[in-house]
Design a protein around this motif. Structure first.
Motif: not given
Length: 1475
Positions: A1236, A1238, A1240, A1260, A1262
């Motif tokens: 995964t 991500e 930010q 994000k 998956q």
């Protein structure tokens, strides 16, 4: 003559008792009044006719009457009138006894008539443009010197005997006459003004033109530049322009004339020979001569002969100088012998000693002058040879055909220009040594035989024994050097690849593997260097000046003393022999060097003649096979073409008719011969049969854009005038205007070499704009749309190539892969394996249902427009973000060398690297070595002073043994010092190279984008080489000579302590002169090396773009540019070698001052000094001149090369990447397990102060998700990938993979656990296996497996060495598509949880693309895949698509949803014909 003198009541002509055997020497009055007066006159009258003839043949234009000329003439008339006045005075005064005064009557008349002749010569010189006269200068010197004796006699008479009153008129007349002669001599030291009409206004002319004869001899004309360089750092503008005879234009045009006549002559001879052979007359002889002719032509003697004809006469003047130099050199030991004989005589008058001392000083000075004139001539000739050869090679590289291009690489051509021209220059300097050295050796032997009898042969026997040892060592060393060069080449080649593929190295975390490879090469290289240096030390220890002297002297003196007891060694024998052995050293050391240089040149000339053979008779290619037609635009009739004369045809049965003004598209698979067809039209290939004709001028756009290192505007206008409106229109049509807005200086931005700071698409568009700007009649376009985005490609087709484009009325031949353009073509040619299988319009071909129709149907359905691919290098980034940060580059900026700042720190740095433990023993060993030398020299002088008892000396055996032992001790010490310095140097260079390598490999990507790779390679090649060899060698020489100088000073002061008074001011003068020289010399060396690289860059560029330059017919402009660059380099090279001569002449006068001081002080202390110590002092002082110039030379070398230490350390302070591994943070072995990702609030900048490339990305992804990233050029697509791999560090926010913040883990850990298939498929030279798995972590089975999945198994298993198949540099021997598949295989091997594809399939044809996509879908099913895509059809089945725009995410959803939203993605799909 005596009778003639007696008539006038004078003594006889010569009287030994008055002249030699007396305390007050004087010449007889008869001699003074006849010979001394007549000698200068005879010189002038005898040589004047020849001189007048020379002036008649060399007319340089008339000089206006100047003050100088007037002054000379007036003084001449005054001098002449003195003689006439004296004549009449005697006639009147002594008229009654005239026959008794014949001598006094004749002399003034002869003198006056001679002065009148001198006045005539002054005027003749003025009319013929001679500005400074050697001929008259020598006349006045002779006149003044001959007047010195009568002057002394007259002064003595006035002072001591009769006073001035007795014959006041006579005295006044004589003193006035002498003063006028001095004035004439003084005026002769200046040069007249330049001739009328010859004053060409040059901005900064070379002062040698305006220099007088004396100034030229002493190089005083150079002083201005030295002073300037001492005060302020020199700039290129401070250097003088070249003299006309040194410019490329002049040299090469002269050479061309010579060459044409030479070639014509050869061809004529060959014709007559061939005719003779045909008739069958005297067959064997004729055939032999014919063979000899052919051999001569090929072996390059033709080139040498032409050069010799051109430069020979000037070179011969130098040869005359060296002959004079030799004469003076051999005279010095004879005078030393007389001086030592004088010291032995009890009652010899002192004046003889002073006479010998002065004579020795004068001979030394003359020897220096002639030697440096010779060297100056040699270097000037060498410089001209270099200019000539560079010019010839350059002209050849412009007409070289493709077959020759294959045999000699760009590297070889550049090497020919750099290294081999240097060898030719060495050859010029050492050529005379080949025949002079044996004569010098023979003369030395003859003189030694005179002193020591047959024992002299013992010395020669020693030399003959030492020689083979040195020969053997030299042979071993050259083998070791070959080995060392091989490893060094390997290391540089690898470094070059590392720098070119640094991005891949970082993506895959392969730095360590390559670091070890480089160090492997380096260790082997240093091992060879170490062996070579130890051998060199043995050779120095046996052949070094001091030990060499000891060996020969030991042999000679030993044999001399031992064969007969009556043979006594006195000061004369010992020290004259030593002086002769010292002379012997030079030819002995020069001879082998001269021989090897001559051999090398023979090979080099052959090589460069092979390369440049019949340069001028070579017809430019295009005109060989192309005729200009009138009807069709392009017409090829039954053509068959191949790349080489012997090779297989690359095109066969070609029939093409292109009507004027039509658009022809050429299509076919990779390797079907599309580009070859264009080359055939340009005449770049060998035409085997058929005919080619083209109507009008041609413009050509090659497949790989060729960009010059110049501004964008220069690249587009390409040597034509800039027409503003047309220029703007061209830029607009080629879609360059938006790019120019981003460039820091608009169209004045300098483009780095090979288009360094442009993206692939931009390069291709500039290349196209260049062609369009030309307004040519026929356009040959080799796939110009391959490297640009789909929409840009469409724009260019519409605006430029298509039926409505700028070129609509021109004949256009377009090679393309783009299906969408085909319907608009007037004619389509389909190529398969070098043959045209189908031709016709789009509709015709479709209706035939042939191969073309199948091809169209297969791909048009799923990809109508997408086939316009884009393979630009680093596009997403480069074209926008990177360029904002690109400063306008220029070639020289970076290569500046800091001035004297911190020279001391560099030395400290260097010695610190070696270590104190090493340095102290080195200094101690040097002191010991010089101590031994001092002791054995002193021992010799004691031996020479040993009293003779009954015709023999006592204890000769013991003396000989001590002498030999001391010499041996010195030899051992020399060996020790040289080995120690070499080993110290190797230690230092190993450390410095290691630091440099680590610093460079751990630098961030931004560093490589702003630093030209040439500069980095230069550090690894030239600077490291300087640290390896130059610095230790320079230090060895410098320290050796410094200690030697100390020894000489100690010896001279031991003999005559009073010499300190003279030596101190001379030392200060020496330091003063040297500081001036070192400052200027270092700056000249810097300017020269800075101006040298543009020549190579230009050569490199020309060879790579030869086909473009030829197609546009711009050869002449490029030749002019090359000439300019060579001349600019020579403007700094010329003062550089004159500086050395200037220094040497001035220093040798300082050194000769020491000789004079030692000799005169020895004469003054005759009563207290023994001949032995005098011989020791004077023979040592004779070496001072040589020692001084060597110290400065080696000192300058070290000064120049120590800069390398700083340049290598330079990269220690640049920014580095964060630590590669962080030990404390142990990641689980299987990380990342899920995959995964991500983001930010992630933001990214290329450099501080630049715009944000990514702004506030939050997202994000998956596990197992497949995400496509799309967007226009510069939207920030690639920046995302760079952020994930931390090629660029986050400016704000963070990225988490499997919940771990990637900024907190080691770079190596991060990059080795995720995989990318990059945009440019980079391979390194090495085996295929190494390219897939450099760390050897996988088994063969796993590798074969990955190859099978990448559709490469069949290809690899058919290769000769399978997995060990050697890839060439950059993987050149695999096609682009195959390289892309190798990159896929790499990814399949690593099989990590995250895979990033950066436009990975841009370079492959559509079938392969389909294969790759299906492999990725199957193999990476359970991985997270991010794809940066240009062909939208590849991501239509992905789970999500992210649309980037200016660093933001503008849309993100599944493809179907995005299309139904009708946003940006929908428009892109519609453009691509997918909806």
């Amino acid at each position: 003559m005596d009778a003639f003198c007696e008539l006038s009541g004078l003594d006889p002509l010569w009287d030994w008792n008055r002249t030699w055997y007396t305390d007050k020497p004087d010449l007889t009055e008869c001699f003074q009044n006849t010979v001394l007066v007549w000698f200068p006159c005879v010189y002038l009258w005898l040589l004047a006719p020849f001189y007048a003839l020379k002036l008649y043949c060399h007319d340089c234009g008339c000089i206006r009457i100047s003050t100088l000329c007037t002054a000379k003439t007036v003084l001449g008339f005054l001098l002449a009138s003195f003689g006439f006045v004296e004549f009449f005075y005697i006639l009147l005064e002594r008229s009654h006894e005239i026959q008794n005064h014949m001598v006094f009557l004749l002399s003034p008349i002869i003198r006056s008539l001679t002065v009148v002749l001198a006045i005539c010569i002054i005027q003749l010189e003025r009319i013929r443009g001679c500005r400074s006269s050697v001929f008259l200068f020598l006349f006045w010197v002779l006149a003044v010197v001959c007047s010195l004796v009568p002057l002394r006699a007259k002064i003595q008479l006035v002072m001591y005997e009769q006073g001035i009153t007795t014959d006041i008129v006579r005295y006044t007349a004589f003193f006035s006459y002498f003063s006028l002669q001095l004035a004439q001599l003084f005026l002769c030291c200046f040069a007249d003004q330049p001739p009328e009409g010859k004053t060409v206004l040059v901005k900064n002319p070379c002062p040698v033109k305006d220099a007088s004869f004396l100034s030229k001899m002493l190089f005083w004309w150079f002083t201005g530049l030295v002073v300037k360089g001492y005060r302020t750092p020199l700039e290129a503008g401070d250097l003088w322009n070249l003299r006309e005879e040194d410019t490329s234009d002049k040299i090469i045009s002269d050479l061309e004339e010579e060459w044409t006549t030479e070639c014509a002559k050869l061809q004529q001879q060959e014709k007559t020979m061939a005719a003779g052979v045909a008739l069958g007359t005297r067959l064997p002889d004729q055939a032999q001569i014919l063979r000899k002719l052919q051999k001569e032509q090929s072996s390059g003697f033709c080139l040498l002969r032409t050069l010799a004809r051109n430069l020979g006469p000037y070179f011969l003047t130098g040869t005359m100088c060296i002959i004079f130099h030799d004469f003076f050199m051999f005279a010095i030991p004879q005078v030393l012998s007389l001086l030592l004989g004088f010291m032995n005589e009890e009652d010899a008058p002192l004046w003889k000693g002073y006479f010998y001392a002065t004579l020795m000083f004068l001979l030394s000075c003359l020897q220096s002058l002639f030697n440096h004139q010779y060297m100056y001539t040699c270097f000037t000739v060498g410089m001209r040879v270099k200019t000539a050869v560079m010019g010839l090679v350059y002209r050849k590289s412009l007409v070289i055909n493709s077959a020759s291009r294959r045999t000699c690489t760009v590297g070889e051509i550049v090497n020919l220009v750099s290294a081999d021209t240097q060898k030719l220059m060495d050859f010029v300097v050492y050529f005379n040594a080949v025949w002079l050295a044996p004569i010098e050796i023979a003369l030395c032997l003859f003189f030694l035989w005179q002193h020591l009898g047959p024992s002299a042969l013992a010395g020669i026997a020693t030399v003959i024994l030492i020689f083979p040892l040195n020969g053997f060592i030299a042979k071993k060393r050259s083998k070791l050097q070959e080995v060392q060069m091989k490893f060094m080449d390997g290391r540089i080649k690898l470094m070059n690849e590392i720098l070119n593929g640094i991005k891949i190295l970082k993506f895959y975390a392969w730095e360590k593997a390559f670091l070890e490879q480089v160090l492997g090469y380096r260790e082997k290289e240093l091992k060879a260097l170490k062996k070579s240096q130890i051998l060199y030390s043995i050779s120095i220890a046996s052949f070094n000046s001091s030990t060499f002297l000891v060996c020969i002297a030991f042999a000679m003196f030993g044999v001399y003393v031992l064969i007969d007891d009556k043979n006594v060694l006195d000061a004369q024998k010992v020290f004259v022999s030593m002086a002769l052995i010292n002379i012997l050293k030079t030819p002995l050391s020069q001879l082998p060097f001269a021989m090897s240089t001559t051999m090398q040149v023979k090979y080099n000339v052959q090589y460069s003649t092979d390369q440049t053979n019949c340069i001028f008779s070579m017809v430019p290619l295009s005109s060989l096979s192309i005729f200009f037609s009138d009807g069709e635009g392009v017409l090829i009739d039954n053509g068959m073409f191949s790349w080489t004369k012997e090779g297989p045809p690359c095109l066969k049965r070609i029939n093409v008719r292109v009507p004027q003004g039509s658009l022809v598209a050429v299509v076919g698979h990779v390797g079907s011969g599309k580009s070859s067809l264009l080359s055939a039209m340009l005449g770049e290939t060998e035409k085997r049969s058929g005919s080619v004709s083209i109507k009008g001028s041609v413009a050509y756009v090659p497949q790989q854009a060729w960009i010059q290192n110049a501004t964008v505007q220069d690249n587009v206008t390409f040597g034509r005038e800039k027409q503003k409106t047309w220029y703007q229109r061209v830029l607009d049509a080629c879609a360059l205007l938006p790019d120019l807005e981003i460039l820091p200086a608009g169209d004045s931005t300098e483009i780095g070499e090979k288009g360094l700071n442009l993206s692939g698409g931009q390069k291709q568009r500039v290349s196209l704009a260049r062609a369009v700007y030309r307004k040519a009649d026929v356009y040959l376009l080799d796939d110009p749309l391959s490297a640009v985005d789909a929409h840009v490609g469409q724009h260019i087709f519409d605006k430029v190539i298509g039926p409505k484009g700028v070129l609509r009325n021109k004949t256009r031949v377009l090679v393309t892969h783009g299906m969408s353009f085909l319907p608009q073509a007037d004619l389509i040619l389909v190529l398969v394996d070098g043959e045209i299988t189908e031709s016709g319009s789009y509709q015709e071909l479709l209706s035939r249902h042939g191969a073309f129709a199948d091809f169209i149907h297969t791909f048009a359905s799923n990809d109508r427009k997408e086939s316009v691919t884009e393979t630009a290098a680093q596009r997403g980034r480069t074209s926008f973000t990177n360029l904002q940060g690109m400063e306008p580059m220029s070639e020289i900026d970076e290569e500046q060398v800091p001035e004297d700042l911190g020279k001391l720190e560099m030395y400290m740095e260097y010695f610190k690297t070696i270590g104190m433990a090493f340095i102290i023993p080195i200094v101690f060993l040097y002191a010991f070595q010089q101590g031994a030398s001092l002791t054995y020299n002193y021992w010799l002088s004691l031996w020479a002073d040993e009293p003779i008892v009954n015709g023999t000396q006592v204890d000769t055996d013991m003396k000989l043994a001590v002498y030999g032992a001391l010499g041996f001790a010195q030899g051992i010490a020399i060996f020790g010092t040289t080995v120690a310095i070499s080993v110290g140097g190797i230690i230092a260079s190993r450390h410095l190279h290691m630091d440099l390598l680590k610093n460079v490999l751990h630098s961030p990507m931004s560093f490589f984008e702003t630093t030209p790779s040439g500069n980095l390679l230069n550090r690894f090649a030239k600077e490291i080489d300087a640290i390896d060899c130059m610095i230790p060698d320079g230090l060895k020489m410098m320290l050796g000579y410094l200690f030697k100088l100390m020894e000489v000073c100690i010896i001279v002061m031991l003999a005559t302590p009073f010499a300190a008074v003279v030596i101190l001011p001379l030392a200060i003068l020496y330091a003063f002169v040297q500081s001036f020289y070192v400052a200027t010399s270092c700056q000249l060396r810097r300017l020269e090396s800075v101006s040298r690289s543009p020549i190579y860059t230009h050569f490199n560029e020309t060879v790579q773009g030869a086909s473009v330059i030829r197609a546009f017919g711009e050869q002449h402009r490029f030749i002019v540019q090359a000439n300019k660059r060579v001349d600019f380099n020579q403007t700094s090279y010329f003062p550089r070698f004159v500086a050395t001569r200037w220094l040497a002449v001035n220093l040798e006068f300082v050194g000769n001052g020491v000789v004079l001081a030692a000799a005169i002080l020895s004469v003054m202390g005759k009563d207290t000094l023994s001949p032995g110590i005098v011989g020791l002092a004077v023979s040592h002082s004779l070496q001072v001149t040589g020692i001084l110039s060597w110290i400065v030379r080696s000192w300058t070398d070290v000064e120049n090369n120590i800069v390398s230490v700083e340049r290598v350390k330079e990269y220690a302070d640049t920014a580095k990447e964060v630590s590669i591994c962080i030990p404390s943070l142990s990641l689980p072995l299987a990380w990342p397990q899920t995959g995964t990702i991500e983001f930010q609030d992630y933001g990214l900048q290329y450099r501080k102060g630049l715009d944000w490339a990514l702004k506030g990305i939050t997202l994000k992804i998956q596990e197992r998700e497949k995400v496509g990233i799309v967007g226009r050029t510069g939207a920030g697509k690639s920046s995302l990938a760079l952020g994930i791999f931390r090629i660029l560090e986050a400016a704000k926010g963070a990225i988490y993979i499997d919940g771990v913040n990637i900024a907190e883990i080691g770079l190596h850990d991060l990059r080795s656990r995720i995989t990318i298939i990059p945009q440019d498929p980079v391979l390194f030279s090495g085996s295929l296996r190494m390219n897939l798995d450099p760390f050897d972590t996988y088994t063969d089975e796993e590798i074969w497996n990955s190859l099978e999945l990448a559709h490469l198994k069949n290809f690899v298993s058919n290769l000769p060495d399978k997995l060990n198949y050697e890839c060439s540099e950059g993987g050149e021997n695999l096609s682009l598509g195959q390289r892309q598949l190798v990159c896929l295989a790499r990814a399949l091997l690593r099989k990590t949880k995250i895979l990033v594809l950066d436009e990975a399939t841009a370079a492959v044809d559509l079938e392969t693309d389909t294969l790759i996509q299906s492999t990725i879908r199957q193999q990476f099913e359970d991985c997270t895949v991010l794809t940066i895509a240009h062909r939208l059809n590849t991501i239509m089945d992905y789970t999500r698509v992210i649309v980037m725009d200016k660093g933001h995410i503008s849309e993100m959803d599944s493809p179907t949803n995005l299309i139904s939203n009708r946003g940006q993605f929908y428009h892109m799909c519609r453009e691509a014909g997918l909806v």
